[in-house]
Design a protein around this motif. Structure first.
Motif, PDB file in Angstrom:
ATOM      1  N   LEU A   1      -3.752  36.019 -25.445  1.00 31.79           N
ATOM      2  CA  LEU A   1      -4.912  36.617 -26.108  1.00 31.79           C
ATOM      3  C   LEU A   1      -4.907  38.144 -26.070  1.00 31.79           C
ATOM      4  CD1 LEU A   1      -7.748  34.186 -24.956  1.00 31.79           C
ATOM      5  CD2 LEU A   1      -6.768  34.403 -27.256  1.00 31.79           C
ATOM      6  N   ILE A   2      -4.397  38.730 -24.983  1.00 31.69           N
ATOM      7  CA  ILE A   2      -4.381  40.199 -24.914  1.00 31.69           C
ATOM      8  C   ILE A   2      -3.109  40.797 -25.509  1.00 31.69           C
ATOM      9  CG2 ILE A   2      -5.986  40.343 -22.981  1.00 31.69           C
ATOM     10  CD1 ILE A   2      -3.668  40.778 -21.102  1.00 31.69           C
TER      11      ILE A   2
ATOM     12  N   ILE B   1       1.810  39.097 -15.575  1.00 26.49           N
ATOM     13  CA  ILE B   1       1.663  37.697 -15.950  1.00 26.49           C
ATOM     14  C   ILE B   1       0.596  37.080 -15.044  1.00 26.49           C
ATOM     15  CG2 ILE B   1       3.446  36.770 -14.418  1.00 26.49           C
ATOM     16  CD1 ILE B   1       4.286  34.937 -16.745  1.00 26.49           C
ATOM     17  N   ILE B   2      -0.205  36.190 -15.602  1.00 29.05           N
ATOM     18  CA  ILE B   2      -1.269  35.533 -14.858  1.00 29.05           C
ATOM     19  C   ILE B   2      -0.928  34.048 -14.756  1.00 29.05           C
ATOM     20  CG2 ILE B   2      -3.751  35.068 -14.738  1.00 29.05           C
ATOM     21  CD1 ILE B   2      -4.046  37.361 -16.864  1.00 29.05           C
ATOM     22  N   LYS B   3      -0.927  33.534 -13.543  1.00 31.41           N
ATOM     23  CA  LYS B   3      -0.678  32.109 -13.317  1.00 31.41           C
ATOM     24  C   LYS B   3      -1.660  31.615 -12.260  1.00 31.41           C
ATOM     25  CE  LYS B   3       3.581  30.604 -13.554  1.00 31.41           C
ATOM     26  NZ  LYS B   3       4.994  30.319 -13.311  1.00 31.41           N
ATOM     27  N   PHE B   4      -1.837  30.309 -12.206  1.00 30.06           N
ATOM     28  CA  PHE B   4      -2.603  29.766 -11.097  1.00 30.06           C
ATOM     29  C   PHE B   4      -1.756  29.869  -9.842  1.00 30.06           C
ATOM     30  CE2 PHE B   4      -5.276  27.134 -14.111  1.00 30.06           C
ATOM     31  CZ  PHE B   4      -6.462  27.777 -13.794  1.00 30.06           C
TER      32      PHE B   4
ATOM     33  N   PRO C   1       7.526  37.744 -24.830  1.00 31.33           N
ATOM     34  CA  PRO C   1       7.906  36.525 -24.115  1.00 31.33           C
ATOM     35  C   PRO C   1       6.888  35.424 -24.404  1.00 31.33           C
ATOM     36  CG  PRO C   1       6.972  38.135 -22.608  1.00 31.33           C
ATOM     37  CD  PRO C   1       7.093  38.817 -23.939  1.00 31.33           C
ATOM     38  N   GLY C   2       7.285  34.195 -24.153  1.00 32.96           N
ATOM     39  CA  GLY C   2       6.412  33.079 -24.472  1.00 32.96           C
ATOM     40  C   GLY C   2       6.157  32.141 -23.307  1.00 32.96           C
TER      41      GLY C   2
END
Length: 168
Positions: A78-79, A33-36, A111-112
Motif C-alpha cells: 500500500l505504501i 519490510i513488515i512481517k509478523f 520486490p513482491g
C-alpha cells in the motif's frame, strides 16, 4: 485475521507482534519490510539472543507454516515499497544473490510478496538459480500471469506438487 494474529503474537512474544527489517528494494533503495514476529526475544545469561529454534513460539511456528507472517507486507504494498508479485526482497547479508540479481537487472522492479519462485518452492539457498527464475518471471510478467501468481499463492496451488507447477 490480522487482529487475531496481532493479539496472539503480542501474548506469545510478550510485546510487539511485528518484525521490521531493512531490505534492498527497487533500484536497491532501502525500505523496511513488515512481517509478523514469530520469535520471542529470549536471551542467554550473557545477553545474546538464543538460537532461532529456541525462540520460535508455537503460535509463530503455525503462522510461518501457513505463511500468515507475510500478511503485514500488504502495508508495504500500500505504501509503494513492494508489489504483490515480484522477486522476494533479499537480506543485505545475501551478497551472492544481490550480485546475481544486479547482473540480471532484477532490482529494476519493486520486490513482491510472491512470484514464480515462491509458487514453485524455490528458496533463497541457491542464489544463481533464484536470480535466473526472478529474471525469467519479469521477462514474462503480464496482467494474466500477475494474477495467476496471486491466485496460486492464495490457494497453495502447485506447492510441493511438481506436476502442477509453472514451467521453469
Amino acid at each position: 485475521i490480522f487482529l487475531a494474529i496481532m493479539i496472539l503474537l503480542s501474548i506469545a512474544n510478550n510485546g510487539s507482534p511485528f518484525f521490521f527489517q531493512q531490505r534492498p528494494g527497487k533500484n536497491e533503495r532501502i525500505f523496511k519490510i513488515i512481517k509478523f514476529k514469530t520469535m520471542n526475544d529470549t536471551k542467554d545469561l550473557a545477553g545474546n539472543l538464543l538460537p532461532d529454534v529456541e525462540r520460535l513460539t508455537k503460535v509463530g511456528n503455525f503462522i510461518r507454516k501457513t505463511s500468515l507472517d507475510e500478511i503485514p507486507q500488504l502495508i508495504n504494498v500500500l505504501i509503494g515499497d513492494m508489489s504483490l508479485v515480484g522477486p522476494r526482497p533479499c537480506l543485505f547479508c545475501q551478497q551472492e544473490l544481490i550480485t546475481e540479481r544486479e547482473s540480471r537487472n532484477v532490482f529494476s522492479v519493486r520486490p513482491g510478496i510472491t512470484g514464480l519462485a515462491q509458487i514453485n518452492g524455490i528458496d533463497m539457498s541457491t542464489p544463481q538459480h533464484l536470480a535466473e527464475i526472478d529474471a525469467k518471471m519479469l521477462q514474462n510478467l503480464n496482467v494474466l500471469t500477475y494474477f495467476k501468481y496471486v491466485f496460486k499463492t492464495i490457494t497453495g496451488a502447485g506447492r510441493g506438487d511438481r506436476l502442477h507447477q509453472e514451467q521453469l
